[in-house]
Scaffold this motif. Structure first.
Motif, PDB file in Angstrom:
ATOM      1  N   HIS A 110       0.800  -1.224   0.000  1.00  0.00           N
ATOM      2  CA  HIS A 110       0.000   0.000   0.000  1.00  0.00           C
ATOM      3  C   HIS A 110       0.840   1.284   0.000  1.00  0.00           C
ATOM      4  O   HIS A 110       0.311   2.363  -0.210  1.00  0.00           O
ATOM      5  CB  HIS A 110      -0.971   0.009   1.192  1.00  0.00           C
ATOM      6  N   VAL A 111       2.144   1.174   0.214  1.00  0.00           N
ATOM      7  CA  VAL A 111       3.003   2.357   0.189  1.00  0.00           C
ATOM      8  C   VAL A 111       3.237   2.726  -1.267  1.00  0.00           C
ATOM      9  O   VAL A 111       3.740   1.933  -2.059  1.00  0.00           O
ATOM     10  CB  VAL A 111       4.347   2.092   0.904  1.00  0.00           C
ATOM     11  N   GLY A 112       2.863   3.925  -1.634  1.00  0.00           N
ATOM     12  CA  GLY A 112       2.976   4.371  -3.018  1.00  0.00           C
ATOM     13  C   GLY A 112       4.402   4.715  -3.415  1.00  0.00           C
ATOM     14  O   GLY A 112       5.318   4.777  -2.591  1.00  0.00           O
ATOM     15  N   ARG A 113       4.559   4.964  -4.692  1.00  0.00           N
ATOM     16  CA  ARG A 113       5.879   5.246  -5.259  1.00  0.00           C
ATOM     17  C   ARG A 113       6.505   6.498  -4.647  1.00  0.00           C
ATOM     18  O   ARG A 113       7.665   6.501  -4.256  1.00  0.00           O
ATOM     19  CB  ARG A 113       5.728   5.406  -6.770  1.00  0.00           C
ATOM     20  N   GLU A 114       5.735   7.591  -4.571  1.00  0.00           N
ATOM     21  CA  GLU A 114       6.260   8.846  -4.022  1.00  0.00           C
ATOM     22  C   GLU A 114       6.622   8.689  -2.552  1.00  0.00           C
ATOM     23  O   GLU A 114       7.657   9.179  -2.109  1.00  0.00           O
ATOM     24  CB  GLU A 114       5.244   9.981  -4.212  1.00  0.00           C
ATOM     25  N   ALA A 115       5.776   7.997  -1.800  1.00  0.00           N
ATOM     26  CA  ALA A 115       6.082   7.770  -0.384  1.00  0.00           C
ATOM     27  C   ALA A 115       7.346   6.919  -0.253  1.00  0.00           C
ATOM     28  O   ALA A 115       8.167   7.143   0.637  1.00  0.00           O
ATOM     29  CB  ALA A 115       4.906   7.093   0.310  1.00  0.00           C
ATOM     30  N   GLY A 116       7.510   5.965  -1.159  1.00  0.00           N
ATOM     31  CA  GLY A 116       8.713   5.139  -1.154  1.00  0.00           C
ATOM     32  C   GLY A 116       9.962   5.957  -1.398  1.00  0.00           C
ATOM     33  O   GLY A 116      10.996   5.754  -0.754  1.00  0.00           O
TER      34      GLY A 116
ATOM     35  N   ASP B  54      14.833   8.615   0.725  1.00  0.00           N
ATOM     36  CA  ASP B  54      15.628   9.806   1.012  1.00  0.00           C
ATOM     37  C   ASP B  54      15.897   9.938   2.510  1.00  0.00           C
ATOM     38  O   ASP B  54      17.009  10.310   2.924  1.00  0.00           O
ATOM     39  CB  ASP B  54      14.918  11.062   0.498  1.00  0.00           C
ATOM     40  N   ALA B  55      14.883   9.650   3.327  1.00  0.00           N
ATOM     41  CA  ALA B  55      15.053   9.736   4.778  1.00  0.00           C
ATOM     42  C   ALA B  55      16.072   8.694   5.261  1.00  0.00           C
ATOM     43  O   ALA B  55      16.920   8.994   6.112  1.00  0.00           O
ATOM     44  CB  ALA B  55      13.717   9.540   5.479  1.00  0.00           C
ATOM     45  N   ILE B  56      16.011   7.485   4.717  1.00  0.00           N
ATOM     46  CA  ILE B  56      16.961   6.443   5.095  1.00  0.00           C
ATOM     47  C   ILE B  56      18.368   6.845   4.662  1.00  0.00           C
ATOM     48  O   ILE B  56      19.336   6.686   5.414  1.00  0.00           O
ATOM     49  CB  ILE B  56      16.553   5.089   4.478  1.00  0.00           C
TER      50      ILE B  56
ATOM     51  N   VAL C 144      21.520   7.250   7.203  1.00  0.00           N
ATOM     52  CA  VAL C 144      22.749   6.475   7.050  1.00  0.00           C
ATOM     53  C   VAL C 144      23.946   7.411   6.922  1.00  0.00           C
ATOM     54  O   VAL C 144      24.993   7.200   7.540  1.00  0.00           O
ATOM     55  CB  VAL C 144      22.640   5.522   5.844  1.00  0.00           C
ATOM     56  N   ARG C 145      23.807   8.459   6.115  1.00  0.00           N
ATOM     57  CA  ARG C 145      24.912   9.426   5.965  1.00  0.00           C
ATOM     58  C   ARG C 145      25.258  10.066   7.307  1.00  0.00           C
ATOM     59  O   ARG C 145      26.431  10.234   7.649  1.00  0.00           O
ATOM     60  CB  ARG C 145      24.552  10.500   4.949  1.00  0.00           C
ATOM     61  N   GLU C 146      24.239  10.427   8.084  1.00  0.00           N
ATOM     62  CA  GLU C 146      24.453  11.036   9.394  1.00  0.00           C
ATOM     63  C   GLU C 146      25.197  10.071  10.310  1.00  0.00           C
ATOM     64  O   GLU C 146      26.143  10.456  10.995  1.00  0.00           O
ATOM     65  CB  GLU C 146      23.098  11.421   9.989  1.00  0.00           C
ATOM     66  N   GLN C 147      24.779   8.818  10.315  1.00  0.00           N
ATOM     67  CA  GLN C 147      25.436   7.816  11.160  1.00  0.00           C
ATOM     68  C   GLN C 147      26.883   7.605  10.748  1.00  0.00           C
ATOM     69  O   GLN C 147      27.781   7.530  11.583  1.00  0.00           O
ATOM     70  CB  GLN C 147      24.672   6.486  11.090  1.00  0.00           C
TER      71      GLN C 147
END
Length: 151
Positions: free
Chosen positions: A22-28, A33-35, A39-42
């Motif tokens: 049910h998760v759409g393309r834009e939400a994906g 981007d958030a992940i 990861v970059r921050e970590q």
């Protein structure tokens, strides 16, 4: 949702995230981007901590460096001969340990007729692994372009 990772010494860590249908393309894309940002921050935080630790530690001298450890042989590893045997029989496990081919690929090519089939040995137990003539299968693998592992 499922999250997994695999590790390759050549590539590093690969993280896979499976989102529900049910998760759409834009939400994906937004989640991706958030992940990525997380990861970059970590990784940047780890790099900064590593730099701070290195700055506070004196450089080790040659005598203080640990000795290089010899690689330990795996207990369950089958010993591999220095050369491919020209006489005798070998199992599929011995073939894939010596040649750069997987066991399932080798068996599929036997079924397809690319490589000769296992030889019958009436004195072997019925549940014993199948065996191939070492000289024949070695010639067939070399002719098909397969190389020895580690070369």
């Amino acid at each position: 949702m499922g999250v997994s990772f695999t590790y390759s010494p050549d590539f590093g860590v690969k993280i896979t995230v499976g989102l529900p249908k049910h998760v759409g393309r834009e939400a994906g894309f937004e989640i991706c981007d958030a992940i990525d940002a997380l990861v970059r921050e970590q990784l940047e935080g780890k790099e900064e901590r590593r730099r701070a630790t290195r700055a506070s530690c004196p450089e080790p001298t040659e005598e203080a460096l640990p000795a290089v450890a010899e690689p330990e042989a795996e207990e369950n590893a089958e010993p591999r001969p220095a050369e491919w045997p020209s006489v005798g029989v070998v199992t599929a496990s011995e073939i894939v340990a010596f040649w750069n081919i997987g066991k399932s690929s080798f068996r599929q090519r036997v079924r397809d007729g690319v490589f000769s089939g296992a030889i019958s040995c009436p004195d072997r137990a019925p549940n014993a692994p199948k065996v191939w003539d070492a000289a024949t299968v070695g010639r067939e693998l070399a002719a098909a372009g397969y190389v020895r592992r580690g070369f």
